[in-house]
Design a protein around this motif. Structure first.
Motif, PDB file in Angstrom:
ATOM      1  N   VAL A   1       0.840  -1.189   0.000  1.00 51.08           N
ATOM      2  CA  VAL A   1       0.000   0.000   0.000  1.00 51.08           C
ATOM      3  C   VAL A   1       0.872   1.235   0.000  1.00 51.08           C
TER       4      VAL A   1
ATOM      5  N   ASP B   1      -5.634   2.216  -8.006  1.00 49.73           N
ATOM      6  CA  ASP B   1      -5.612   3.431  -7.183  1.00 49.73           C
ATOM      7  C   ASP B   1      -7.018   3.627  -6.678  1.00 49.73           C
TER       8      ASP B   1
ATOM      9  N   ALA C   1      -5.097   5.990  -2.409  1.00 42.59           N
ATOM     10  CA  ALA C   1      -3.875   5.227  -2.138  1.00 42.59           C
ATOM     11  C   ALA C   1      -3.645   4.241  -3.279  1.00 42.59           C
ATOM     12  N   HIS C   2      -2.369   3.952  -3.506  1.00 39.15           N
ATOM     13  CA  HIS C   2      -2.018   3.022  -4.582  1.00 39.15           C
ATOM     14  C   HIS C   2      -1.805   1.632  -3.986  1.00 39.15           C
ATOM     15  N   TYR C   3      -2.484   0.663  -4.537  1.00 38.14           N
ATOM     16  CA  TYR C   3      -2.359  -0.710  -4.043  1.00 38.14           C
ATOM     17  C   TYR C   3      -1.759  -1.602  -5.121  1.00 38.14           C
TER      18      TYR C   3
ATOM     19  N   PRO D   1       1.612   5.456   0.153  1.00 36.20           N
ATOM     20  CA  PRO D   1       1.097   6.494   1.061  1.00 36.20           C
ATOM     21  C   PRO D   1      -0.119   7.205   0.452  1.00 36.20           C
ATOM     22  N   GLU D   2      -0.935   7.717   1.339  1.00 33.61           N
ATOM     23  CA  GLU D   2      -2.165   8.388   0.924  1.00 33.61           C
ATOM     24  C   GLU D   2      -1.834   9.711   0.255  1.00 33.61           C
TER      25      GLU D   2
ATOM     26  N   HIS E   1      -8.605   1.057   4.278  1.00 30.99           N
ATOM     27  CA  HIS E   1      -7.736   0.175   3.485  1.00 30.99           C
ATOM     28  C   HIS E   1      -8.304  -1.216   3.332  1.00 30.99           C
TER      29      HIS E   1
ATOM     30  N   VAL F   1      -9.585   6.152  -0.229  1.00 24.82           N
ATOM     31  CA  VAL F   1      -9.370   5.561   1.092  1.00 24.82           C
ATOM     32  C   VAL F   1     -10.546   5.788   2.034  1.00 24.82           C
TER      33      VAL F   1
END
Lengths: 239, 229
Positions: B128, B171, B136-138, B130-131, B178, B174
């Motif tokens: 994960v 992406d 957030a990018h997963y 950072p916001e 999460h 949030v």
């Protein structure tokens, strides 16, 4: 990491490395031993041990996978198997009565010569072998798009007349190698025919490994018996 | 390392553990890379505090001990083990609760005859980022390991096993947390992988066998007649 330190203290002996190298080679899927050999050389980083491992492992792999090699003059093919083995690098093709000299590591047939009389079955046995060969040829031609086969006499090859037992073995193999599609497979059927009982084994292996690693390994044994008429060359078999 | 991964792709999956330990002894300097990149069949241990089972894998290991997600303790006890931060630990507890429910709903327990043995194991690793402005990018990497063995009188020995690994990136907002995003991604990717397994295992393997030796119904064959003289 504690593990790394511990592992570094334990250095492998040459014999241990040899066992590991042989294990990787022998477990290669059909048609892939050369790729495995290349990766293994890199990981092993020891040319001596690799050569020793290859010299021991390749013949075993070639025989258990029953690889098919062309004769140098393209007059036919020879199957590398325990049934056709005359010496550690010579293999008999009974159909053309020729013997091929095999380089196991390069997996090619380098020389050939006609078989001697001692290496071939007696004329009496040859009649049976030849008749069976013809029948199997029709069957393989129809049932296997890319099949190769051979019929060997594994016991009693010098029998001159009826009254003695002998054994014939039919070996059928088909392979499909498509490494660019990440796909390889092989099929081996071995039919052992004694005059009292029949014991047949069919072994199938397939390996598909695109973006993953999927392997199928199946083995099946059958047993059956048929009555023959002694004195004729009319043989029947079951597929 | 590339050669090592090449070898792992070709060795029979049922021998993954043997192949991996062989590579670890040949390449001790690469052991951390090897252990993190090669998935092994999972083992379980029982948590001493609450008698729940937990899975042993690379992600909860420190030295030779494994941390239970239920009690946050290392088994066997480890003096200076690595522990997740308080925030991560809270996420971990919540995730385990949710996945217990997910596990119950998706995985029916198959019947086990004494001749059949099978196993399905899945490892999902999510990174994960950072916001940034509420998003957030997963990055999810999932590996499924499946094995099936049969040993019967009528069918002989039969072993089919393997692993498949895929990646998925997204992406996502949030707002819902999460876990919600991760859960959706895992469910989606696992579904895709399960379908792919169907095509790969049964589809491709069957295709291979049929190419080598087509079934009798498809062949215009005349078997020799046993009664002919």
């Amino acid at each position: 990491m504690d593990d790394t330190e511990e592992l570094q203290e334990v250095l492998l002996t040459d014999d241990q490395k040899l066992d590991i190298a042989k294990w990787f080679l022998l477990n290669s899927p059909p048609g892939e031993i050369q790729y495995v050999a290349k990766d293994l050389k890199s990981v092993l980083n020891d040319e001596d041990v690799y050569q020793r491992a290859a010299a021991e492992a390749f013949p075993v792999y070639n025989k258990s996978n029953i690889i098919c090699l062309q004769f140098p003059n393209r007059s036919g093919e020879v199957l590398v198997s325990s049934f056709s083995e005359l010496s550690k690098d010579e293999y008999l093709d009974p159909r053309t009565a020729q013997v091929g000299k095999v380089d196991h590591i390069r997996q090619i047939c380098t020389q050939m010569r006609p078989a001697t009389d001692e290496e071939l079955p007696s004329p009496y046995i040859e009649e049976y072998r030849c008749a069976l060969d013809a029948e199997i040829s029709k069957y393989v031609g129809e049932a296997y798009p890319k099949g190769v086969f051979s019929v060997y006499c594994t016991s009693g090859k010098d029998v001159e007349d009826c009254g003695s037992d002998f054994e014939l073995v039919v070996v059928i193999t088909a392979t499909r190698h498509s490494p660019q599609n990440f796909c390889n497979g092989s099929w081996i059927s071995i039919w052992n025919i004694e005059f009292k009982d029949e014991l047949q084994t069919v072994e199938v292996t397939a390996h598909y490994f695109e973006e993953g690693n999927v392997q199928l390994d199946a083995k099946h044994e059958f047993r059956d018996s048929t009555i023959f008429q002694v004195g004729t060359t009319d043989l029947t078999g079951e597929a | 390392m590339e050669a090592a991964m090449g070898l792992m792709r070709r060795m029979p999956p049922k021998h993954t553990e043997t192949a991996l330990s062989a590579l670890l002894s040949l390449l001790p300097d690469h052991s951390s890379d090897l252990l993190s990149q090669i998935d092994q069949p999972l083992q379980v241990l029982c948590d001493v505090d609450n008698a729940k089972e937990f899975i042993l894998c690379e992600y909860n290991r420190d030295a030779d001990s494994y941390r239970s997600p239920w009690s946050n303790k290392y088994h066997p006890p480890l003096e200076e083990g690595i522990y997740p931060s308080a925030e991560l630990r809270k996420l971990e507890i919540e995730a385990n609760e949710i996945f217990t429910v997910y596990h119950g709903s998706k995985y029916a327990h198959g019947k086990r005859g004494y001749l059949h043995e099978g196993g399905w194991e899945a490892i999902h690793v999510i990174q994960v980022g950072p916001e940034v402005q509420g998003m957030a990018h997963y990055c999810l990497t999932s590996t499924i390991m499946l094995s099936l063995t049969t040993n019967g009188d009528t069918s002989g020995t039969f072993n089919l096993s393997g692993s498949i690994r895929r990646q998925m990136k997204a992406d996502l907002c949030v707002e819902d947390g999460h876990l919600c995003n991760m859960g959706k991604m895992i469910e989606e990717l696992e579904g895709k992988l399960r379908n792919q397994l169907d095509q790969v295992y049964f589809g491709k393997t069957k295709e291979m066998v049929c190419t080598l030796r087509p079934p009798a119904e498809l062949l215009p064959m005349a078997l020799p007649d046993a009664r002919k003289p």
